[in-house]
Design a protein around this motif. Structure first.
Motif, short mmCIF file in Angstrom:
data_model
loop_
_atom_site.label_atom_id
_atom_site.label_comp_id
_atom_site.label_asym_id
_atom_site.label_seq_id
_atom_site.Cartn_x
_atom_site.Cartn_y
_atom_site.Cartn_z
N THR A 1 0.17 2.17 0.60
CA THR A 1 0.72 3.34 0.69
C THR A 1 2.18 3.05 -0.30
O THR A 1 2.17 1.51 -0.22
N SER A 2 2.79 4.42 -0.47
CA SER A 2 4.01 4.47 -1.21
C SER A 2 5.62 3.71 0.14
O SER A 2 5.69 3.26 -0.59
N ALA A 3 5.19 4.19 1.30
CA ALA A 3 6.11 3.30 2.15
C ALA A 3 5.82 1.62 2.44
O ALA A 3 6.59 0.98 2.20
N GLN A 4 4.12 0.89 1.82
CA GLN A 4 3.81 -0.17 2.32
C GLN A 4 4.29 -1.15 0.81
O GLN A 4 5.53 -2.22 1.21
N LEU A 5 4.61 -0.08 -0.21
CA LEU A 5 4.79 -0.75 -1.17
C LEU A 5 6.63 -1.25 -1.25
O LEU A 5 6.90 -2.13 -1.34
#
Length: 329
Positions: free
Chosen positions: A255-259
């Motif tokens: 996900t964008s947050a994980q990246l």
């Protein structure tokens, strides 16, 4: 989850910043929901919780005390002094007597005998940093805190403080779109054996990709509306960076947050991250990022895409910059 050192402790590289449960981003969640999120964090293995006397003017410390005190042996507890609510207003006060009184009140609210990591939330320019840190050193000697931290300070101030007492951690904003720590503080921390704790590692929600129009999505009391890069004109330009960013995340299966969190942890091994959230789903999503190790070429792609030269607008307005000690581009 990767594990990293902070002072005498070893904790998960991703902890929980608790501010949003009581403070700053509009209407906080109901107490029951906030308590449930804290319990979920414990169940998910979070062992590093970060609060402050300022958050909710004591309400956040009280919340953590009520919910987490029965599990006190299971986590490292961080809080902050030097910036508190006085008669309904935020006040920066680094005088030794104020810091010691704030600690006494915090211990009662947190329902504990000792705070593991106690930060000076802001450097009070009217008080020598040596005097403020000296007061915190007294609290270490008295057994009321175990380690000392600083927040939003320059490398020079860190060195001055460290000469008085070892500084276990520096906490400052750090993410793909807030890179000021790279000017000097990250290297100073590494040289001194000081951990660097990144707050707002998700760019205050920008890097999650869900905030498309701050003016319409945020309530009037949300502090982001006073930040230049969230103004309509600036944000319209910044959001154009997300298409390529989200493409990279999708390519990797994150996900964008994980990246965003994986990028922070990939920068240097003495960095920890404390994303905040009110969402159980986002909490679990964020913690999963602690298992990700990005390849150097991915880090390089992200560095080139979102940085101080591609982001439009400053991270704080002029009034807030006047209160902090960090280096600026």
């Amino acid at each position: 989850m990767q594990r990293r050192h902070i002072g005498p402790f070893r904790v998960g590289a991703i902890g929980l910043g608790c501010m949003s449960l009581s403070h700053a981003y509009g209407q906080p969640p109901a107490r029951e929901a906030a308590a449930s999120l804290l319990k979920l964090a414990l169940d998910q293995g979070v062992d590093f919780f970060d609060t402050a006397a300022l958050y909710g003017f004591g309400a956040n410390e009280s919340l953590l005390g009520e919910v987490l005190a029965p599990h006190r042996q299971d986590f490292v507890l961080a809080s902050k002094c030097g910036m508190t609510g006085v008669d309904g207003k935020r006040v920066i006060d680094g005088r030794p007597e104020t810091l010691k009184a704030t600690c006494e009140a915090a211990l009662k609210r947190l329902r504990t005998d000792v705070i593991d990591l106690y930060y000076l939330h802001r450097f009070d320019f009217k008080v020598p940093i040596e005097d403020s840190v000296g007061a915190l050193a007294d609290l270490v000697s008295e057994g009321k805190i175990r380690a000392i931290g600083l927040s939003e300070v320059s490398a020079n101030t860190l060195h001055r403080a460290h000469a008085v007492h070892p500084i276990a951690a520096v906490q400052s904003e750090y993410s793909l779109w807030s890179r000021e720590a790279e000017i000097a503080v990250l290297d100073a921390c590494q040289a001194l054996g000081t951990a660097f704790v990144a707050f707002s590692p998700l760019g205050r929600g920008f890097l999650c990709g869900e905030l498309t129009d701050p003016a319409s999505q945020l309530v009037a009391t949300d502090i982001r509306l006073a930040m230049p890069r969230f103004s309509p004109d600036n944000y319209a330009q910044n959001i154009s960076l997300l298409a390529e960013y989200q493409k990279i995340a999708q390519e990797l299966g994150y996900t964008s947050a994980q990246l965003a969190l994986a990028w922070v942890l990939a920068r240097q091994p003495h960095i920890l991250a404390i994303p905040g959230t009110c969402s159980p789903k986002h909490l679990i999503e964020n913690l999963t990022a602690g298992q990700i190790e990005l390849a150097p070429e991915v880090v390089a792609r992200l560095d080139a895409l979102i940085n101080q030269n591609t982001v439009v607008g400053l991270r704080y307005n002029a009034a807030t910059f006047a209160e902090i000690d960090t280096e600026r581009f």
